[in-house]
Design a protein around this motif. Structure first.
Motif, PDB file in Angstrom:
ATOM      1  N   TYR A  10      16.480 -42.931 -64.583  1.00  0.00           N
ATOM      2  CA  TYR A  10      14.959 -44.419 -64.470  1.00  0.00           C
ATOM      3  C   TYR A  10      14.210 -44.066 -63.986  1.00  0.00           C
ATOM      4  N   THR A  11      13.277 -44.208 -64.163  1.00  0.00           N
ATOM      5  CA  THR A  11      11.864 -43.997 -63.405  1.00  0.00           C
ATOM      6  C   THR A  11      11.190 -44.855 -61.806  1.00  0.00           C
ATOM      7  N   ILE A  12      10.966 -44.838 -61.381  1.00  0.00           N
ATOM      8  CA  ILE A  12       9.883 -45.075 -60.134  1.00  0.00           C
ATOM      9  C   ILE A  12       8.206 -44.902 -60.777  1.00  0.00           C
ATOM     10  N   ARG A  13       7.226 -45.730 -60.402  1.00  0.00           N
ATOM     11  CA  ARG A  13       6.044 -45.529 -60.802  1.00  0.00           C
ATOM     12  C   ARG A  13       5.171 -46.459 -60.237  1.00  0.00           C
ATOM     13  N   PRO A  14       3.797 -46.664 -60.419  1.00  0.00           N
ATOM     14  CA  PRO A  14       3.716 -47.620 -59.561  1.00  0.00           C
ATOM     15  C   PRO A  14       2.890 -48.195 -61.274  1.00  0.00           C
ATOM     16  N   ALA A  15       3.310 -50.190 -60.190  1.00  0.00           N
ATOM     17  CA  ALA A  15       3.207 -51.966 -60.955  1.00  0.00           C
ATOM     18  C   ALA A  15       2.333 -51.648 -61.713  1.00  0.00           C
ATOM     19  N   GLN A  16       2.178 -52.140 -63.282  1.00  0.00           N
ATOM     20  CA  GLN A  16       0.714 -51.944 -63.852  1.00  0.00           C
ATOM     21  C   GLN A  16       0.536 -53.480 -64.096  1.00  0.00           C
ATOM     22  N   VAL A  17      -0.024 -53.501 -65.124  1.00  0.00           N
ATOM     23  CA  VAL A  17      -0.627 -55.361 -64.915  1.00  0.00           C
ATOM     24  C   VAL A  17       0.276 -55.379 -66.114  1.00  0.00           C
TER      25      VAL A  17
ATOM     26  N   ILE B 162      -0.877 -57.020 -58.804  1.00  0.00           N
ATOM     27  CA  ILE B 162      -0.578 -55.383 -59.057  1.00  0.00           C
ATOM     28  C   ILE B 162      -2.205 -55.199 -58.868  1.00  0.00           C
ATOM     29  N   GLU B 163      -3.497 -55.791 -59.533  1.00  0.00           N
ATOM     30  CA  GLU B 163      -4.262 -55.081 -59.173  1.00  0.00           C
ATOM     31  C   GLU B 163      -5.011 -55.333 -57.340  1.00  0.00           C
ATOM     32  N   GLU B 164      -5.057 -55.939 -56.776  1.00  0.00           N
ATOM     33  CA  GLU B 164      -5.325 -56.037 -55.357  1.00  0.00           C
ATOM     34  C   GLU B 164      -4.385 -54.936 -54.771  1.00  0.00           C
ATOM     35  N   ASP B 165      -3.434 -54.515 -54.462  1.00  0.00           N
ATOM     36  CA  ASP B 165      -2.666 -53.648 -54.566  1.00  0.00           C
ATOM     37  C   ASP B 165      -3.278 -51.839 -54.924  1.00  0.00           C
ATOM     38  N   ALA B 166      -3.730 -52.520 -56.418  1.00  0.00           N
ATOM     39  CA  ALA B 166      -4.272 -51.051 -57.081  1.00  0.00           C
ATOM     40  C   ALA B 166      -5.189 -50.505 -56.189  1.00  0.00           C
ATOM     41  N   ASN B 167      -6.228 -51.832 -55.739  1.00  0.00           N
ATOM     42  CA  ASN B 167      -7.251 -51.569 -54.830  1.00  0.00           C
ATOM     43  C   ASN B 167      -7.719 -51.652 -53.574  1.00  0.00           C
ATOM     44  N   HIS B 168      -6.702 -51.900 -53.209  1.00  0.00           N
ATOM     45  CA  HIS B 168      -6.035 -51.370 -51.357  1.00  0.00           C
ATOM     46  C   HIS B 168      -5.436 -50.477 -50.900  1.00  0.00           C
ATOM     47  N   PRO B 169      -6.477 -49.190 -50.282  1.00  0.00           N
ATOM     48  CA  PRO B 169      -5.640 -48.514 -50.153  1.00  0.00           C
ATOM     49  C   PRO B 169      -4.992 -48.121 -49.063  1.00  0.00           C
ATOM     50  N   ARG B 170      -3.930 -48.964 -48.418  1.00  0.00           N
ATOM     51  CA  ARG B 170      -3.227 -48.998 -47.630  1.00  0.00           C
ATOM     52  C   ARG B 170      -1.757 -50.173 -48.678  1.00  0.00           C
ATOM     53  N   ASN B 171      -1.843 -50.385 -49.481  1.00  0.00           N
ATOM     54  CA  ASN B 171      -0.930 -51.231 -50.607  1.00  0.00           C
ATOM     55  C   ASN B 171      -0.768 -50.474 -51.476  1.00  0.00           C
ATOM     56  N   LEU B 172       0.996 -50.343 -51.625  1.00  0.00           N
ATOM     57  CA  LEU B 172       1.635 -49.515 -52.419  1.00  0.00           C
ATOM     58  C   LEU B 172       2.710 -50.356 -53.865  1.00  0.00           C
ATOM     59  N   PHE B 173       2.718 -50.955 -54.324  1.00  0.00           N
ATOM     60  CA  PHE B 173       3.806 -51.646 -55.592  1.00  0.00           C
ATOM     61  C   PHE B 173       4.144 -50.798 -56.850  1.00  0.00           C
ATOM     62  N   LEU B 174       5.743 -50.386 -56.243  1.00  0.00           N
ATOM     63  CA  LEU B 174       6.399 -49.733 -57.180  1.00  0.00           C
ATOM     64  C   LEU B 174       7.391 -50.189 -58.188  1.00  0.00           C
ATOM     65  N   VAL B 175       7.684 -50.031 -59.202  1.00  0.00           N
ATOM     66  CA  VAL B 175       8.043 -50.653 -59.746  1.00  0.00           C
ATOM     67  C   VAL B 175       9.598 -49.788 -60.353  1.00  0.00           C
ATOM     68  N   ALA B 176      10.707 -49.904 -60.752  1.00  0.00           N
ATOM     69  CA  ALA B 176      11.408 -49.237 -60.634  1.00  0.00           C
ATOM     70  C   ALA B 176      11.930 -49.365 -62.055  1.00  0.00           C
ATOM     71  N   GLU B 177      12.388 -48.283 -63.769  1.00  0.00           N
ATOM     72  CA  GLU B 177      12.479 -48.445 -64.765  1.00  0.00           C
ATOM     73  C   GLU B 177      13.307 -48.294 -65.558  1.00  0.00           C
TER      74      GLU B 177
ATOM     75  N   HIS C  24      14.494 -47.418 -69.988  1.00  0.00           N
ATOM     76  CA  HIS C  24      14.161 -47.899 -71.251  1.00  0.00           C
ATOM     77  C   HIS C  24      12.994 -48.965 -71.205  1.00  0.00           C
ATOM     78  N   GLY C  25      12.116 -48.863 -70.300  1.00  0.00           N
ATOM     79  CA  GLY C  25      11.659 -50.466 -70.599  1.00  0.00           C
ATOM     80  C   GLY C  25      11.663 -51.526 -69.721  1.00  0.00           C
ATOM     81  N   ARG C  26      12.753 -51.500 -69.627  1.00  0.00           N
ATOM     82  CA  ARG C  26      12.776 -52.833 -68.287  1.00  0.00           C
ATOM     83  C   ARG C  26      13.036 -52.574 -67.047  1.00  0.00           C
ATOM     84  N   ILE C  27      12.290 -53.253 -66.279  1.00  0.00           N
ATOM     85  CA  ILE C  27      12.366 -52.923 -64.543  1.00  0.00           C
ATOM     86  C   ILE C  27      14.018 -53.818 -63.973  1.00  0.00           C
TER      87      ILE C  27
END
Length: 181
Positions: A15-22, A60-75, A77-80
């Motif tokens: 699996y991959t851990i990455r930032p959440a995207q819209v 997701i957009e708010e977290d991406a623009n807030h310097p002290r927020n982080l939203f990660l997903v583990a996925e 094969h395209g499934r979260i």
């Protein structure tokens, strides 16, 4: 901001851990609803505090623009499979800390997803100068408590009779913190 995706292989599960995207919003809405129904370790029962696709897009957009927020997903094969969030504050007295929360689909427990989401969050927090991560966990969730202790968290307090669960009894919540070096 967390920029690099990280790949993991645990017990034959890649699996991959990455930032959440819209684009993750629809899946996140479904996954959160499912997780809330699979365990009483979460703050909500299934359907409570429901966040729809538009709500997740905004988050997701708010977290991406807030310097002290982080939203990660583990996925995989395209499934979260799970997600985590660190949420900071705009208040000067709290700029040094973030609050961590995590959820993993039950069928993927035991693959290190929660641990790796937390490790990535700790690395991110250190990289931007955060000095403390705080989380809340039910006293009975001893696997999670043991993991958090292994990763440097200490119990800082107990919220007595904090949650009313399906057994009709009140349960305590631990407040745990990690003072980052």
């Amino acid at each position: 901001m967390f920029l690099d995706k990280q790949e993991f292989l645990v017990k034959d599960k890649k699996y991959t851990i990455r930032p959440a995207q819209v684009e993750d919003a629809a899946q996140l809405s479904e996954v959160r609803l499912q997780i809330d129904g699979e365990t009483e370790n979460m703050d909500r029962e299934k359907g409570e505090g429901f966040i729809n696709v538009i709500g997740f897009e905004r988050l997701i957009e708010e977290d991406a623009n807030h310097p002290r927020n982080l939203f990660l997903v583990a996925e995989s094969h395209g499934r979260i499979l799970g997600f985590s969030r660190c949420e900071g504050s705009h208040l000067k007295r709290s700029l040094h800390k973030v609050e961590f929360g995590v959820g993993v689909l039950k069928e993927y427990w035991g693959h290190g997803i929660g641990k790796n989401l937390l490790n990535e969050s700790i690395a991110w927090a250190k990289s931007i100068g955060i000095q403390k991560i705080v989380l809340y966990v039910l006293e009975e969730n001893q696997k999670a408590v043991a993991l958090y202790e292994k990763l440097g968290f200490e119990t800082e307090g107990v919220l007595k009779n904090d949650k009313l669960l399906s057994d009709g009894k009140f349960h305590h919540t631990f407040v745990m913190g990690n003072l980052l070096d």
